[in-house]
Design an enzyme around this catalytic site. Structure first.
Site, mmCIF file in Angstrom:
data_model
loop_
_atom_site.group_PDB
_atom_site.id
_atom_site.type_symbol
_atom_site.label_atom_id
_atom_site.label_comp_id
_atom_site.label_asym_id
_atom_site.label_seq_id
_atom_site.Cartn_x
_atom_site.Cartn_y
_atom_site.Cartn_z
ATOM 1 N N ASP A 1 -19.025 10.821 44.229
ATOM 2 C CA ASP A 1 -18.033 9.800 44.558
ATOM 3 C C ASP A 1 -18.169 8.582 43.639
ATOM 4 O O ASP A 1 -19.272 8.255 43.199
ATOM 5 C CB ASP A 1 -18.249 9.380 46.025
ATOM 6 C CG ASP A 1 -17.013 8.748 46.626
ATOM 7 O OD1 ASP A 1 -15.978 8.652 45.942
ATOM 8 O OD2 ASP A 1 -17.092 8.325 47.798
ATOM 9 N N LEU B 1 -30.037 28.799 38.151
ATOM 10 C CA LEU B 1 -29.387 27.943 39.158
ATOM 11 C C LEU B 1 -27.944 28.377 39.410
ATOM 12 O O LEU B 1 -27.218 28.729 38.473
ATOM 13 C CB LEU B 1 -29.421 26.488 38.675
ATOM 14 C CG LEU B 1 -28.746 25.446 39.559
ATOM 15 C CD1 LEU B 1 -29.565 24.158 39.551
ATOM 16 C CD2 LEU B 1 -27.326 25.131 39.094
ATOM 17 N N HIS C 1 -13.079 10.512 35.999
ATOM 18 C CA HIS C 1 -13.295 11.931 36.302
ATOM 19 C C HIS C 1 -13.855 12.659 35.075
ATOM 20 O O HIS C 1 -14.689 13.550 35.193
ATOM 21 C CB HIS C 1 -11.990 12.600 36.744
ATOM 22 C CG HIS C 1 -11.463 12.040 38.041
ATOM 23 N ND1 HIS C 1 -12.276 11.737 39.104
ATOM 24 C CD2 HIS C 1 -10.204 11.731 38.440
ATOM 25 C CE1 HIS C 1 -11.546 11.255 40.110
ATOM 26 N NE2 HIS C 1 -10.284 11.242 39.731
HETATM 27 C C1 FPP Z 1 -14.503 11.213 43.641
HETATM 28 O O1 FPP Z 1 -14.347 9.968 42.996
HETATM 29 C C2 FPP Z 1 -14.374 12.309 42.680
HETATM 30 C C3 FPP Z 1 -13.450 13.326 42.733
HETATM 31 C C4 FPP Z 1 -12.467 13.463 43.804
HETATM 32 C C5 FPP Z 1 -13.393 14.363 41.673
HETATM 33 C C6 FPP Z 1 -14.722 14.768 41.154
HETATM 34 C C7 FPP Z 1 -14.617 15.813 40.137
HETATM 35 C C8 FPP Z 1 -15.442 15.938 39.086
HETATM 36 C C9 FPP Z 1 -16.569 15.016 38.806
HETATM 37 C C10 FPP Z 1 -15.303 17.050 38.118
HETATM 38 C C11 FPP Z 1 -15.239 18.375 38.786
HETATM 39 C C12 FPP Z 1 -15.263 19.460 37.820
HETATM 40 C C13 FPP Z 1 -14.536 20.590 37.930
HETATM 41 C C14 FPP Z 1 -14.729 21.628 36.908
HETATM 42 C C15 FPP Z 1 -13.556 20.816 39.003
HETATM 43 P P1 FPP Z 1 -13.139 9.036 43.449
HETATM 44 O O2 FPP Z 1 -11.982 9.353 42.592
HETATM 45 O O3 FPP Z 1 -12.908 9.187 44.912
HETATM 46 O O4 FPP Z 1 -13.716 7.624 43.105
HETATM 47 P P2 FPP Z 1 -13.396 6.268 43.888
HETATM 48 O O5 FPP Z 1 -13.920 6.464 45.295
HETATM 49 O O6 FPP Z 1 -14.169 5.243 43.114
HETATM 50 O O7 FPP Z 1 -11.922 6.064 43.845
#
Ligand code: FPP
Length: 249
Positions: free
Chosen positions: A25, A136, A42
């Site tokens: 997050d 893993l 992201h």
């Molecule tokens: C939360 O941060 C993050 C997500 C919803 C997406 C996370 C995804 C990745 C790190 C990559 C995943 C990789 C693949 C291959 C699918 P947020 O956007 O909620 O952050 P905020 O709370 O600061 O708004």
């Protein structure tokens, strides 16, 4: 025993959690702090995930389940959803080769049939390419929701009872677990020993509610893109101070 140079004695890592769940997050806030669009966060989050996966693999972690997209995330702005759904394509091209070299096996849980075709195909290719790896397991929770997972398991069990494949008396915790999506993992590693959530939020947000019954929780204010190997080691060091009693004394 794992110890690291320059680390305090108290940070020795005798116990390595076999299964770590991560709620990644804070990508959006990380980007905002840099006056960049949310998707920039992201992208950086993918780099963090790659580093953490390889570090976890080196430490002897067996399974890393990462919350990449929840069933609730569809309510985000359309452009952001599109971007996130395209990440697996980039993941396959840019990140999977190095993971493959590190003997990492990619798996996926979630309602994958509802993913856009290109997203599903990219994840399938990653799964297929790494399926003989013995290291893993990087288990992506993609379009995953814990209550939906349990609801679905209940439906399947009810159907098996109706079909006389199962007696209600056969329904045990172990049987229920075998109907959950984490039945894709080795039996001993289905439940996370440690769940990490970054960015200071103190919630589970529908992530592995059944499987986390006895997990240890580690919350950190660090935003996901900044969560690298040293942060993983801190989390595991903290885990080493916990006394897991599983209801005993
Ligand atoms: C939360 O941060 C993050 C997500 C919803 C997406 C996370 C995804 C990745 C790190 C990559 C995943 C990789 C693949 C291959 C699918 P947020 O956007 O909620 O952050 P905020 O709370 O600061 O708004």
């Amino acid at each position: 025993m794992f110890t690291f140079k320059k680390r305090k004695q108290s940070e020795s890592l005798d116990k390595i959690p076999a299964h770590i769940g991560i709620i990644m997050d804070g990508n959006g806030r990380w980007a905002k702090k840099r006056m960049q669009p949310r998707v920039f966060g992201h992208k950086a989050g993918m780099d963090a995930l790659q580093e953490v996966t390889i570090a976890a693999s080196g430490l002897g972690v067996k399974v890393l389940t990462v919350y990449a997209f929840s069933t609730e995330n569809w309510s985000r702005p359309e452009d952001e959803v599109k971007f996130i759904m395209n990440l697996p394509v980039e993941f396959f091209d840019k990140y999977v080769p190095e993971l493959h070299k590190n003997n990492v096996r990619v798996q996926i849980i979630g309602e994958t049939s509802r993913l856009p075709q290109a997203t599903f195909d990219a994840m399938e290719r990653a799964r297929e390419k790494t399926k003989h790896n013995s290291g893993l397991i990087l288990n992506f929770a993609l379009n995953y929701g814990g209550r939906a997972e349990i609801t679905n398991a209940v439906k399947l069990i009810a159907q098996d009872v109706l079909d006389a494949k199962l007696n209600p008396g056969d329904i045990t915790e172990d049987l229920i677990a075998s109907y959950l999506m984490t039945n894709n993992l080795p039996y001993l590693y289905r439940d996370p020993d440690l769940i990490i959530r970054t960015s200071g939020e103190l919630r589970l947000s529908n992530f592995l509610p059944w499987q986390s019954a006895y997990s240890e929780f580690y919350f950190t204010p660090v935003l996901w893109p900044d969560f690298k190997k040293d942060e993983l080691i801190k989390a595991i060091a903290e885990y080493n101070h916990r006394h897991r009693r599983f209801g005993g004394v």
